[in-house]
Structure formats: structure tokens, C-alpha cells
Motif scaffolding. Structure first.
Motif, PDB file in Angstrom:
ATOM      1  N   VAL A 193      -0.260 -11.947   5.713  1.00  0.00           N
ATOM      2  CA  VAL A 193       0.612 -12.758   5.051  1.00  0.00           C
ATOM      3  C   VAL A 193       1.943 -12.602   6.062  1.00  0.00           C
ATOM      4  CG1 VAL A 193       2.566 -13.122   3.296  1.00  0.00           C
ATOM      5  CG2 VAL A 193       0.278 -11.888   2.834  1.00  0.00           C
ATOM      6  N   PHE A 194       2.270 -14.048   6.645  1.00  0.00           N
ATOM      7  CA  PHE A 194       3.301 -14.189   7.669  1.00  0.00           C
ATOM      8  C   PHE A 194       4.626 -15.065   7.214  1.00  0.00           C
ATOM      9  CE2 PHE A 194      -0.894 -13.675   9.480  1.00  0.00           C
ATOM     10  CZ  PHE A 194      -0.650 -12.647  10.595  1.00  0.00           C
ATOM     11  N   SER A 213       1.179  -2.180  -3.802  1.00  0.00           N
ATOM     12  CA  SER A 213       0.779  -0.902  -4.622  1.00  0.00           C
ATOM     13  C   SER A 213       0.277   0.078  -3.548  1.00  0.00           C
ATOM     14  CB  SER A 213      -0.693  -1.766  -5.099  1.00  0.00           C
ATOM     15  OG  SER A 213      -1.555  -0.651  -5.432  1.00  0.00           O
ATOM     16  N   SER A 214       0.587   1.259  -4.504  1.00  0.00           N
ATOM     17  CA  SER A 214       0.318   2.525  -3.628  1.00  0.00           C
ATOM     18  C   SER A 214      -1.362   2.887  -3.481  1.00  0.00           C
ATOM     19  CB  SER A 214       0.825   3.611  -4.388  1.00  0.00           C
ATOM     20  OG  SER A 214       2.360   3.709  -4.346  1.00  0.00           O
ATOM     21  N   ASP A 215      -1.940   2.062  -4.389  1.00  0.00           N
ATOM     22  CA  ASP A 215      -3.446   2.382  -4.630  1.00  0.00           C
ATOM     23  C   ASP A 215      -4.060   1.507  -3.390  1.00  0.00           C
ATOM     24  OD1 ASP A 215      -3.315   4.142  -6.742  1.00  0.00           O
ATOM     25  OD2 ASP A 215      -2.933   2.429  -7.993  1.00  0.00           O
ATOM     26  N   VAL A 216      -3.526   0.321  -3.399  1.00  0.00           N
ATOM     27  CA  VAL A 216      -4.033  -0.744  -2.286  1.00  0.00           C
ATOM     28  C   VAL A 216      -2.979  -1.390  -1.656  1.00  0.00           C
ATOM     29  CG1 VAL A 216      -5.710  -2.837  -1.922  1.00  0.00           C
ATOM     30  CG2 VAL A 216      -5.878  -1.221  -4.043  1.00  0.00           C
ATOM     31  N   PRO A 217      -2.617  -0.670  -0.601  1.00  0.00           N
ATOM     32  CA  PRO A 217      -0.989  -1.084   0.328  1.00  0.00           C
ATOM     33  C   PRO A 217      -1.517  -2.559   0.867  1.00  0.00           C
ATOM     34  CG  PRO A 217      -1.678   0.962   0.581  1.00  0.00           C
ATOM     35  CD  PRO A 217      -2.941   0.744  -0.092  1.00  0.00           C
ATOM     36  N   CYS A 218      -0.617  -3.451   1.033  1.00  0.00           N
ATOM     37  CA  CYS A 218      -0.560  -4.640   1.620  1.00  0.00           C
ATOM     38  C   CYS A 218      -0.818  -4.311   3.162  1.00  0.00           C
ATOM     39  CB  CYS A 218       0.565  -5.419   1.561  1.00  0.00           C
ATOM     40  SG  CYS A 218       1.084  -5.994  -0.210  1.00  0.00           S
ATOM     41  N   GLN A 219      -1.627  -5.104   3.712  1.00  0.00           N
ATOM     42  CA  GLN A 219      -1.961  -5.038   5.204  1.00  0.00           C
ATOM     43  C   GLN A 219      -1.645  -6.232   5.949  1.00  0.00           C
ATOM     44  OE1 GLN A 219      -3.280  -2.165   6.401  1.00  0.00           O
ATOM     45  NE2 GLN A 219      -3.529  -1.283   4.233  1.00  0.00           N
ATOM     46  N   ASN A 220      -0.919  -6.010   7.427  1.00  0.00           N
ATOM     47  CA  ASN A 220      -0.563  -6.721   7.983  1.00  0.00           C
ATOM     48  C   ASN A 220       0.420  -7.899   7.518  1.00  0.00           C
ATOM     49  OD1 ASN A 220      -0.450  -8.255  10.579  1.00  0.00           O
ATOM     50  ND2 ASN A 220      -2.262  -9.396  10.174  1.00  0.00           N
ATOM     51  N   ILE A 221       1.544  -7.461   7.058  1.00  0.00           N
ATOM     52  CA  ILE A 221       2.669  -8.382   6.640  1.00  0.00           C
ATOM     53  C   ILE A 221       3.575  -8.387   7.865  1.00  0.00           C
ATOM     54  CG2 ILE A 221       4.376  -8.689   4.768  1.00  0.00           C
ATOM     55  CD1 ILE A 221       1.402  -8.251   3.720  1.00  0.00           C
ATOM     56  N   GLN A 222       3.903  -9.917   8.143  1.00  0.00           N
ATOM     57  CA  GLN A 222       4.742  -9.985   9.342  1.00  0.00           C
ATOM     58  C   GLN A 222       5.965 -10.753   8.929  1.00  0.00           C
ATOM     59  OE1 GLN A 222       3.699  -9.315  12.574  1.00  0.00           O
ATOM     60  NE2 GLN A 222       1.676  -8.631  12.044  1.00  0.00           N
ATOM     61  N   LEU A 223       6.912 -10.202   9.305  1.00  0.00           N
ATOM     62  CA  LEU A 223       8.295 -11.124   9.062  1.00  0.00           C
ATOM     63  C   LEU A 223       8.943 -11.385  10.601  1.00  0.00           C
ATOM     64  CD1 LEU A 223      10.153  -8.836   6.551  1.00  0.00           C
ATOM     65  CD2 LEU A 223       9.105 -10.950   6.173  1.00  0.00           C
ATOM     66  N   GLY A 240      17.070  -5.627   2.291  1.00  0.00           N
ATOM     67  CA  GLY A 240      15.685  -5.786   2.138  1.00  0.00           C
ATOM     68  C   GLY A 240      15.045  -4.383   1.551  1.00  0.00           C
ATOM     69  N   THR A 241      13.879  -4.497   0.798  1.00  0.00           N
ATOM     70  CA  THR A 241      13.420  -3.232   0.203  1.00  0.00           C
ATOM     71  C   THR A 241      11.689  -3.583   0.733  1.00  0.00           C
ATOM     72  OG1 THR A 241      13.008  -4.228  -2.035  1.00  0.00           O
ATOM     73  CG2 THR A 241      14.852  -2.939  -1.516  1.00  0.00           C
ATOM     74  N   CYS A 242      11.042  -2.377   0.918  1.00  0.00           N
ATOM     75  CA  CYS A 242       9.501  -2.473   1.089  1.00  0.00           C
ATOM     76  C   CYS A 242       9.042  -0.991   0.646  1.00  0.00           C
ATOM     77  CB  CYS A 242       9.496  -2.502   2.702  1.00  0.00           C
ATOM     78  SG  CYS A 242       7.651  -2.481   3.145  1.00  0.00           S
ATOM     79  N   HIS A 243       7.860  -1.249  -0.020  1.00  0.00           N
ATOM     80  CA  HIS A 243       7.180  -0.052  -0.367  1.00  0.00           C
ATOM     81  C   HIS A 243       5.503  -0.296  -0.082  1.00  0.00           C
ATOM     82  CE1 HIS A 243       4.670   1.977  -3.754  1.00  0.00           C
ATOM     83  NE2 HIS A 243       5.500   3.005  -3.047  1.00  0.00           N
ATOM     84  N   SER A 244       4.971   0.470   0.408  1.00  0.00           N
ATOM     85  CA  SER A 244       3.449   0.492   0.662  1.00  0.00           C
ATOM     86  C   SER A 244       2.946  -0.927   1.472  1.00  0.00           C
ATOM     87  CB  SER A 244       2.634   0.661  -0.557  1.00  0.00           C
ATOM     88  OG  SER A 244       2.902   1.774  -1.147  1.00  0.00           O
ATOM     89  N   ALA A 245       3.711  -1.330   2.445  1.00  0.00           N
ATOM     90  CA  ALA A 245       3.245  -2.776   3.351  1.00  0.00           C
ATOM     91  C   ALA A 245       3.256  -2.208   4.651  1.00  0.00           C
ATOM     92  CB  ALA A 245       4.438  -3.725   2.966  1.00  0.00           C
ATOM     93  N   MET A 246       2.264  -2.509   5.242  1.00  0.00           N
ATOM     94  CA  MET A 246       2.020  -2.126   6.546  1.00  0.00           C
ATOM     95  C   MET A 246       2.034  -3.415   7.545  1.00  0.00           C
ATOM     96  SD  MET A 246       1.203   0.698   5.888  1.00  0.00           S
ATOM     97  CE  MET A 246       0.513   1.807   4.732  1.00  0.00           C
ATOM     98  N   GLY A 247       2.845  -3.703   8.689  1.00  0.00           N
ATOM     99  CA  GLY A 247       3.044  -4.525   9.160  1.00  0.00           C
ATOM    100  C   GLY A 247       4.324  -4.553  10.326  1.00  0.00           C
ATOM    101  N   ARG A 248       4.754  -5.493  10.640  1.00  0.00           N
ATOM    102  CA  ARG A 248       5.849  -5.827  11.614  1.00  0.00           C
ATOM    103  C   ARG A 248       7.008  -6.700  10.922  1.00  0.00           C
ATOM    104  NH1 ARG A 248       3.838  -8.202  17.448  1.00  0.00           N
ATOM    105  NH2 ARG A 248       6.007  -7.384  17.845  1.00  0.00           N
ATOM    106  N   PHE A 249       8.188  -5.826  10.930  1.00  0.00           N
ATOM    107  CA  PHE A 249       9.181  -6.589  10.137  1.00  0.00           C
ATOM    108  C   PHE A 249      10.176  -6.795  10.986  1.00  0.00           C
ATOM    109  CE2 PHE A 249       7.174  -3.291   7.478  1.00  0.00           C
ATOM    110  CZ  PHE A 249       6.456  -4.129   6.686  1.00  0.00           C
ATOM    111  N   VAL A 255      14.500  -4.498   7.328  1.00  0.00           N
ATOM    112  CA  VAL A 255      13.353  -4.051   6.252  1.00  0.00           C
ATOM    113  C   VAL A 255      12.858  -2.698   6.961  1.00  0.00           C
ATOM    114  CG1 VAL A 255      11.200  -4.435   4.994  1.00  0.00           C
ATOM    115  CG2 VAL A 255      12.819  -6.069   5.201  1.00  0.00           C
ATOM    116  N   THR A 256      12.738  -1.677   5.973  1.00  0.00           N
ATOM    117  CA  THR A 256      12.118  -0.377   6.492  1.00  0.00           C
ATOM    118  C   THR A 256      11.294   0.095   5.274  1.00  0.00           C
ATOM    119  OG1 THR A 256      13.933   0.576   7.997  1.00  0.00           O
ATOM    120  CG2 THR A 256      12.585   1.938   7.123  1.00  0.00           C
ATOM    121  N   CYS A 257      10.112   0.416   5.670  1.00  0.00           N
ATOM    122  CA  CYS A 257       9.089   0.562   4.413  1.00  0.00           C
ATOM    123  C   CYS A 257       8.667   2.004   4.267  1.00  0.00           C
ATOM    124  CB  CYS A 257       7.697  -0.271   4.871  1.00  0.00           C
ATOM    125  SG  CYS A 257       6.838  -0.895   3.304  1.00  0.00           S
ATOM    126  N   ARG A 258       8.366   2.138   2.841  1.00  0.00           N
ATOM    127  CA  ARG A 258       8.394   3.479   2.636  1.00  0.00           C
ATOM    128  C   ARG A 258       7.096   3.789   2.087  1.00  0.00           C
ATOM    129  NH1 ARG A 258       9.682   3.865  -2.646  1.00  0.00           N
ATOM    130  NH2 ARG A 258      10.930   2.159  -3.535  1.00  0.00           N
TER     131      ARG A 258
END
Length: 258
Positions: A193-194, A213-223, A240-249, A255-258
């Protein structure tokens, strides 16, 4: 007869089902009783020059709801409504939305997907050069806990936001406004998602929300080249807030993801 929650059954203004090569141009719909236009099971749809106009507080008056449709183009249209200006539901692929103005309304949404454990599939969605003014949300992906399937290859590019309350959202804990939406061990996989060249102002403090989702984290999220500030002069900075998202921000606010 009224439903138990007091909401009456109201029809969609215009429905297209199982169409090939549909062309819809220059239509005005005002004060729709429910969603303005439904597109279901259609292939090769071209929509342009629409004006859909209902009050911002009119319930469930989505502009265009689409499902199970491929090769859809929506261009140069204006949406004023009480729900999603455009909602892209399961079974949609190769959807291109360009030059749409939305407001009031709930923005342009992929979903909601995966309700009641349903399998969902959405692929290749492009939203370009669109404007959002005084909307609840801007650009959004929303999925219910417990669903399965995927939403992938979604591009939001050259988006201008004017005082949307939540400009950018990925919400994998969506449950139609309920305050607590627990995880259920499964989730629709959100990936690729870009959000690119998104500029403007946020009416609420949380300008960017990536709640995966902690069970199925988001993958390759780009800001990339995202800059959102408060719509209220002199007000404290948005965040900004972020939880369980992998990508580049690469965004303002950061945004800092946790």
C-alpha cells in the motif's frame, strides 16, 4: 417496517449488476435514500462527470459502492455524501480513480473487508489526483478482525487533503464504529500500500493511523512525500500512530511503528 435499530429499509438509487462495457457519464443524483450507485459484478466500467449530492449527515449514503468488478475507471466527478464517497469492496481489481472531489463524506475506502470471517480479495487499486474537503477520512483501507484473504497493490498518489479529520488510515480493527474490536487470530492480509505525494491539513490530531493486526501484520506499507499539518491555525502539531505495519515511512508527521 423499521428495523430494530430504527433504521428503515432504504433502496440504492441506481444499481448496475453483471454489466460489460458499462459507460456512465454526466449523471446527477441528489438526496439518494441510501447509497447513490452500486456496481456489482461488472467488467470494463467507465464512469465520468458524475455529481452525487446528499447531506453530510445523511446515513449510509455512499457515493459509489463496487464489488466483484474489474477494469473500472472513475474520473472527473464530484461526491457530496454522508458515507464513503467511493467504497471498493471484495472481488475488485484494476480500479482507477482520477480527478475525484470528495466532501463532505467519509473519503475513498478499500473495504470494509472480511466481515463475519469472510474471504476477501482486492488487487490493483489506483487513486490519483483526488481532493478531499471537510471529510471524516481521506484515503483508507479497512478490514474486520477474523476475515481472510488479501488487499494488495493499492496506490494513493497526488492526494490533496483539506481539513479531513483522519486523512490517512489503515484499520485492521474495523468493526463499524464499535469502541473495542478484539483480534480473532485471523485477518485480511494488507500489503503493498503506497501513500505518495499526499499533502494538506488534518482537522483531527491523529493525521496518520496505521493500525494493523498483530496476527497478520501489514506488509510493505510506504509513506513517501506525505506532509499533513493542522487545519487550525496555532493548534498543536498533528501526529501519526503505527502498530504492526512493516515498510518505509517518510512523512510529516513522523510515524514510528511498534
Amino acid at each position: 417496517m423499521a428495523k430494530p435499530n430504527g433504521v428503515c429499509d432504504r433502496p440504492t438509487a441506481v444499481t448496475f449488476e453483471g454489466c460489460n462495457g458499462l459507460q456512465l457519464r454526466g449523471l446527477l443524483i441528489q438526496n439518494s435514500p441510501r447509497n447513490h450507485i452500486s456496481i456489482d459484478g461488472c467488467n470494463g466500467t467507465q464512469v465520468s462527470g458524475l455529481t452525487l449530492y446528499s447531506p453530510g449527515d445523511s446515513p449510509n449514503t455512499d457515493g459509489i459502492d463496487m464489488a466483484h468488478s474489474t477494469h473500472v475507471s472513475i474520473t472527473n466527478s464530484n461526491f457530496h455524501c454522508g458515507d464513503d464517497c467511493i467504497a471498493i469492496n471484495s472481488g475488485c481489481s484494476d480500479v482507477n480513480i482520477t480527478g475525484v472531489s470528495c466532501g463532505p463524506g467519509h473519503g475513498i475506502s478499500v473495504g470494509s473487508l472480511g466481515k463475519d470471517g469472510d474471504f476477501a480479495q482486492v488487487d490493483s487499486i489506483r487513486v490519483n489526483y483526488c481532493n478531499f474537503t471537510n471529510t471524516l477520512t481521506g484515503v483508507r483501507v479497512k478490514t474486520w478482525p477474523g476475515g481472510t484473504g488479501f488487499a494488495k497493490n493499492i496506490f494513493f498518489d497526488h492526494i490533496f487533503i483539506n481539513a479531513a479529520y483522519h486523512p490517512i488510515i489503515i484499520d485492521q480493527h474495523y468493526c463499524n464504529g464499535a469502541s473495542f474490536c478484539p483480534e480473532k487470530g485471523k485477518a485480511v492480509q494488507v500489503s503493498n500500500v503506497f501513500f505518495t505525494n499526499v499533502q494538506g491539513t488534518s482537522a483531527g490530531p491523529e493525521a496518520i493511523k496505521l493500525d494493523c493486526s498483530s496476527d497478520v501484520p501489514c506488509q510493505n506499507i510506504q509513506l513517501q512525500n506525505v506532509k499533513l499539518t493542522s487545519s487550525t491555525p496555532g493548534k498543536s502539531k498533528v501526529y501519526g500512530t503505527c502498530h504492526s505495519a512493516m515498510g518505509r515511512f517518510g512523512s510529516i508527521p513522523q510515524v514510528t511503528c511498534r
